[in-house]
Design an enzyme around this catalytic site. Structure first.
Site, PDB file in Angstrom:
ATOM      1  N   HIS A 291       6.169 -16.892 -25.443  1.00 43.53           N
ATOM      2  CA  HIS A 291       6.147 -16.367 -26.810  1.00 43.53           C
ATOM      3  C   HIS A 291       5.715 -14.904 -26.804  1.00 43.53           C
ATOM      4  CE1 HIS A 291       4.032 -16.017 -30.918  1.00 43.53           C
ATOM      5  NE2 HIS A 291       5.338 -15.955 -31.137  1.00 43.53           N
ATOM      6  N   SER A 292       6.482 -14.062 -27.493  1.00 38.55           N
ATOM      7  CA  SER A 292       6.076 -12.706 -27.818  1.00 38.55           C
ATOM      8  C   SER A 292       5.683 -11.904 -26.576  1.00 38.55           C
ATOM      9  CB  SER A 292       4.935 -12.764 -28.844  1.00 38.55           C
ATOM     10  OG  SER A 292       4.660 -11.497 -29.396  1.00 38.55           O
ATOM     11  N   MET A 293       4.427 -11.401 -26.523  1.00 34.83           N
ATOM     12  CA  MET A 293       3.991 -10.614 -25.370  1.00 34.83           C
ATOM     13  C   MET A 293       3.811 -11.466 -24.118  1.00 34.83           C
ATOM     14  SD  MET A 293       1.349  -7.788 -26.928  1.00 34.83           S
ATOM     15  CE  MET A 293       0.795  -7.306 -25.291  1.00 34.83           C
ATOM     16  N   HIS A 431       7.243 -14.888 -37.040  1.00 36.84           N
ATOM     17  CA  HIS A 431       7.012 -14.653 -35.622  1.00 36.84           C
ATOM     18  C   HIS A 431       6.265 -15.792 -34.929  1.00 36.84           C
ATOM     19  CE1 HIS A 431       6.750 -12.318 -32.024  1.00 36.84           C
ATOM     20  NE2 HIS A 431       5.445 -12.202 -32.043  1.00 36.84           N
TER      21      HIS A 431
END
Length: 462
Positions: A291-293, A431
């Site tokens: 997820h994401s970073m 997000h």
């Protein structure tokens, strides 16, 4: 505890009854140490037998044996267990199951959860090193891993769940409004699940003498609101609260989980590579959900351990390619700040010839790709040979550039697919789709994609 050993940390209302004839009224004296957040609506039963190697998680070979029914001298199938209603199966020791109920004030599940029987659970750290400090030798940044294996193991590949920037593994354990998270849903679907806290996050402690000084301000409500629940007031939003600071308990819960990020992208990603590679050395081939970073975890671990990553589901990955964020650094190798293997080899990022590709759609961002006119496009060999989903939510601030991540991967030879949730009928997501009102529906859609693509790979390899 006569029958059950657990090292989960959390709060909740778990109770164990019938542990022994000697103490029929016995209740677990450390109730507050059990992870109620992980199973707020599920029947959980530990059915591990004495012959199971509880000190270490099963290897990929052992998990495959469990899945296919192959005899293994290290593992004995658990005897049936039943709940108080008579459903399920019966334990050999005659004990009653461990059950859980939602903590007061939490939301009810979106759908009735199927009973869940756990054959093995535990936790360990990977990447434990030693670093000299003025005070002595400290443990270098390590990664905490908790795992659970369902008795009804229907998939030979375990799933590793990797959180994003300032979050922690709790992002997958429960939603901000108190419903079961994706870890539970994948377990119920028959997957073994490994949830990690990346170095410096959650149960992987951060100390500046080891990981460097904390840069920047503490996470703020204003930033987290913008990133995760902007537009919560709009009809159709999937955020499970108002999105208003001071009037949203779900936002409070998410904020409480947020911590610092490591000082730079590059240092952060080197820790992901090192610890993730050691994790797969230990458990064998796996599916990575990032997820994401946390997305570079998938790219770098696949590059470091060819053949052990069988699929990557990248939820809202950081981007676009070559982005630079003040104070954190630049994804100078395309999708990563840390070096990744290209073919032909690139000794420095400057050897990658780039051009800006027009997005060709309203609200979409033009993104960098390799310039085909400047010479042969370099491939990413470590990311070939397995399916990749780049999952984009329609109301996320990351939505405008997710196509750029998928395009960069595909141009470099990866089997990458842009999976827009809105195209699957899942709208209003931001997000954090694993924490929103339709989180169960998103999980089911991802499992459908995963099962189909893995079956296609298996069929092709025959």
């Amino acid at each position: 505890m006569d029958d059950v050993a657990s090292d989960w940390v959390g709060t909740g209302s778990f109770h164990l009854t019938g542990l022994s004839d000697r103490d029929p009224q016995h209740k677990l004296p450390v109730v507050e140490q059990l992870e109620a957040a992980l199973y707020t609506d599920a029947l959980v039963t530990l059915a591990a037998t004495p012959t199971f190697p509880v000190k270490y998680p099963p290897s990929g070979t052992l998990m495959s044996a469990m899945h296919h029914g192959v005899p293994n001298r290290h593992w004995t199938a658990p005897e049936p267990v039943t709940n108080s209603a008579g459903h399920g199966r019966r334990r050999r020791d005659g004990g009653s199951p461990m059950t859980s109920s939602p903590p007061p004030g939490t939301a009810e599940p979106a759908r009735a959860a199927s009973p869940l029987t756990i054959s093995e659970q535990g936790a360990f750290w990977v990447g434990v090193g030693r670093k000299p400090t003025e005070a002595g030798t400290a443990a270098e940044a390590a990664m905490y891993v908790q795992y659970q294996i369902p008795a009804d193991l229907r998939h030979p590949l375990p799933v590793v769940m990797v959180h994003g920037g300032g979050g922690q593994g709790t992002d997958y354990l429960s939603t901000p409004d108190g419903r079961p998270g994706w870890a539970t849903r994948f377990l119920q679907a028959g997957y073994a699940v490994y949830v990690v806290d990346r170095p410096g996050h959650g149960r992987s402690p951060y100390h500046p003498d080891v990981l460097g000084p904390i840069e920047g301000a503490a996470p703020t409500y204003e930033f987290i609101r913008w990133l995760f629940c902007d537009g919560a007031e709009r009809p159709g939003s999937q955020w499970p609260g108002s999105g208003e600071v001071g009037d949203d308990s779900a936002l409070d819960q998410l904020m409480a989980s947020q911590g610092p990020t490591l000082p730079t992208f590059a240092e952060n990603e080197e820790q992901m590579r090192r610890c993730g590679a050691e994790l797969l050395d230990r458990i064998g081939p796996a599916v990575l959900i990032t997820h994401s970073m946390g997305a570079p975890f998938g790219w770098l671990v696949a590059d470091a351990r060819p053949g052990l990553v069988k699929a990557v589901v990248s939820i809202e990955p950081i981007g676009p390619p070559f982005i630079e964020l003040p104070g954190l650094g630049k994804l100078e190798w395309g999708l990563t700040a840390a070096p990744i293997t290209y073919e032909p080899p690139a000794r420095t990022p400057e050897e990658l010839r780039l051009r800006l590709r027009e997005a060709g759609g309203d609200g979409l961002q033009d993104c960098l790709v390799q310039d085909e006119q400047a010479g042969p496009v370099r491939s990413l060999p470590g990311l070939r040979g397995f399916p990749i989903a780049v999952v984009a939510a329609d109301t996320s601030p990351f939505a405008p550039f997710q196509h750029g991540v998928a395009d960069y991967l595909a141009q470099a030879g990866a089997d990458a697919e842009l999976l827009r949730l809105a195209d699957l009928g899942l709208t209003g997501n931001g997000h954090l789709p694993m924490g929103e009102k339709n989180s169960d529906d998103v999980a089911e859609a991802l499992m459908t994609w995963l099962n189909k693509r893995l079956a296609d790979v298996e069929e092709t390899s025959r």
